[in-house]
Enzyme design. Structure first.
Site, PDB file in Angstrom:
ATOM      1  NE  ARG A  98      -4.557  -1.097   1.439  1.00  0.00           N
ATOM      2  CZ  ARG A  98      -5.580  -1.446   2.189  1.00  0.00           C
ATOM      3  NH1 ARG A  98      -5.425  -1.677   3.472  1.00  0.00           N
ATOM      4  NH2 ARG A  98      -6.788  -1.542   1.672  1.00  0.00           N
TER       5      ARG A  98
ATOM      6  CD  GLN B 126      -2.839   6.660  -2.884  1.00  0.00           C
ATOM      7  OE1 GLN B 126      -3.140   7.576  -3.630  1.00  0.00           O
ATOM      8  NE2 GLN B 126      -2.425   6.849  -1.650  1.00  0.00           N
TER       9      GLN B 126
ATOM     10  CG  ASP C   6      -5.261  -0.369  -2.594  1.00  0.00           C
ATOM     11  OD1 ASP C   6      -5.708  -1.520  -2.443  1.00  0.00           O
ATOM     12  OD2 ASP C   6      -4.888   0.337  -1.642  1.00  0.00           O
TER      13      ASP C   6
ATOM     14  CB  SER D 194      -8.411   1.104  -1.534  1.00  0.00           C
ATOM     15  OG  SER D 194      -7.366   1.030  -0.611  1.00  0.00           O
TER      16      SER D 194
ATOM     17  CE1 TYR E 149      -3.551  -3.716   5.402  1.00  0.00           C
ATOM     18  CE2 TYR E 149      -1.215  -3.643   4.860  1.00  0.00           C
ATOM     19  CZ  TYR E 149      -2.535  -3.742   4.465  1.00  0.00           C
ATOM     20  OH  TYR E 149      -2.832  -3.855   3.133  1.00  0.00           O
TER      21      TYR E 149
END
Ligand code: NAI
Length: 368
Positions: free
Chosen positions: A122, A127, A130, A133, A228
């Protein structure tokens, strides 16, 4: 190079790995796309729309996959689909490697280069690729919609001649991608929202959405590397249990999303808490596929226990398949076009981070 987009076989899976929009983009970069007939139906995309975007439509999976160098999937292929997939092809999707370790040897026999996009680091460069997400965001949204549909109560405050309807109260456990969207959605509908997470860093984000952040009075932070969470101490867990108990008994809906990657989901809502909740309240346990944040929730079932409705759908993004497919297909296009075409950048950290098998061997250090 030919890309094949196969129809998903898993029951309830309505998403598809390419859309007419991404087919056009692949075509513009000189890549031919073949779509299995009916692959887009669950996401309201007809074969004609793919054909108009420049895709070839194949009547069956075997025709579609023939000579393909890249197979795009949402989920890992079922065992009976493997014979269609050409030896040495690249297989790309959300392959759920923690539950599919047994499949690695079959992929290795076919010398597939299997990429699992849930494993993308990540980092900011990733992005636009991803998938966790893009899909969790929609799952968080849909969780609230499903909770509200099961709730026999209005969400916003209403002042009427016959009296005032109190706003519904919502609690979100785990304020990651899914949790933050659940907070935003519940707020938009007019609920009074509170949220809890082990990472103090999300307090500001929770508050910026207009929700109350519930804090466990402890010095311990739940932040691990990569944004995380880590597993917490027993002392912390006891304090947390009491705080959740005191909060949960006042709620109308609870959306739970707490997860530590690669581990069973932490139990945050005990049976005693469910017993103490208001009759008619609703829990949506998004972590159900990893064991659940509530031991009473059941995989892919809606059950009522002690007067509380527990929703355990593991396919939330499929319940918003039109948008989930659009975003997922764009994530895949960004991954494929940036890192695999015209030639694979094997030493790129995004490639190395997602590559499970290559040349007949397991390639990912997390699975060797
Ligand atoms: P994420 O990693 O962005 O968020 C998880 C959050 O839980 C993090 O903010 C983490 O700090 C928090 N957390 C971890 N342990 C906790 C604890 N003990 N107490 C409170 N908070 C804790 O993950 P994301 O993408 O938001 O997904 C959340 C969950 O939803 C995952 O379990 C995922 O597998 C699941 N999911 C389920 C779907 C479905 O269809 N049911 C669809 C998409 C995601």
């Amino acid at each position: 190079m030919k890309i094949a987009v196969l129809r998903e076989r898993r029951e309830g899976e309505l998403r598809v790995a390419a859309t007419p929009d991404t087919v056009k983009k692949y075509a513009a970069s000189g890549v031919a796309v073949c779509v299995e007939s009916g692959a887009g139906l669950g996401s309201a995309i007809f074969d004609e729309a793919y054909a108009a975007a420049g895709a070839e439509i194949a009547p069956a999976a075997a025709d579609c996959a023939r000579d393909a160098g890249i197979i795009l999937r949402v989920r890992a292929p079922e065992e009976d689909e493997l014979p269609y997939i050409p030896d040495g092809a690249m297989l790309i999707g959300m392959l759920d490697p923690y539950s599919h370790r047994d499949a690695f040897s079959a992929w290795n026999r076919k010398k597939l280069s299997a990429f699992s996009l849930e494993l993308l680091p990540r980092i900011s460069r990733a992005q636009s690729m991803d998938v966790l997400s893009s899909q969790s965001n929609l799952a968080g949204y849909r969780a609230v919609i499903d909770a509200v549909a099961a709730l026999g109560k209005a969400v916003p405050m209403m002042m009427t001649a016959a009296g005032t309807v109190a706003p519904a109260k919502a609690l979100v456990l785990g304020a990651g991608v899914a949790g933050l969207q659940a907070i935003a959605t519940a707020k938009r509908l007019g609920a009074v929202v509170s949220a809890f997470d082990v990472r103090p860093a999300v307090k500001e984000q929770v508050e910026s959405l207009g929700a109350k952040f519930i804090e466990v009075p402890a010095a311990e932070s739940g932040e691990a590397t990569g944004g995380y969470a880590k597993e917490m101490s027993e002392e912390y867990k006891n304090k947390q249990r009491q705080l959740i108990h005191d909060t949960i008994i006042k709620q109308d809906m609870v959306i739970s999303t707490a997860l530590i990657p690669g581990k069973p989901a932490p139990v945050l809502i005990t049976e005693d808490m469910v017993k103490a909740m208001k009759p008619g309240s609703v829990i949506v346990d998004l972590a159900v596929a990893s064991g659940g944040n509530c031991p009473l929730s059941e995989l892919d079932q809606v059950v009522v226990k002690y007067g509380v409705t527990l929703i355990g759908y593991s396919d939330m993004p499929s319940r918003v398949a039109v948008d989930a497919s659009q975003l997922y297909a764009r994530n895949l296009f960004n991954f494929v076009s940036t890192l695999l075409l015209p030639e694979v950048k094997w030493d790129d950290e995004l490639v190395a981070g997602t590559l499970l098998t290559k040349d007949g061997m397991t390639a990912h250090k997390g699975f060797i």
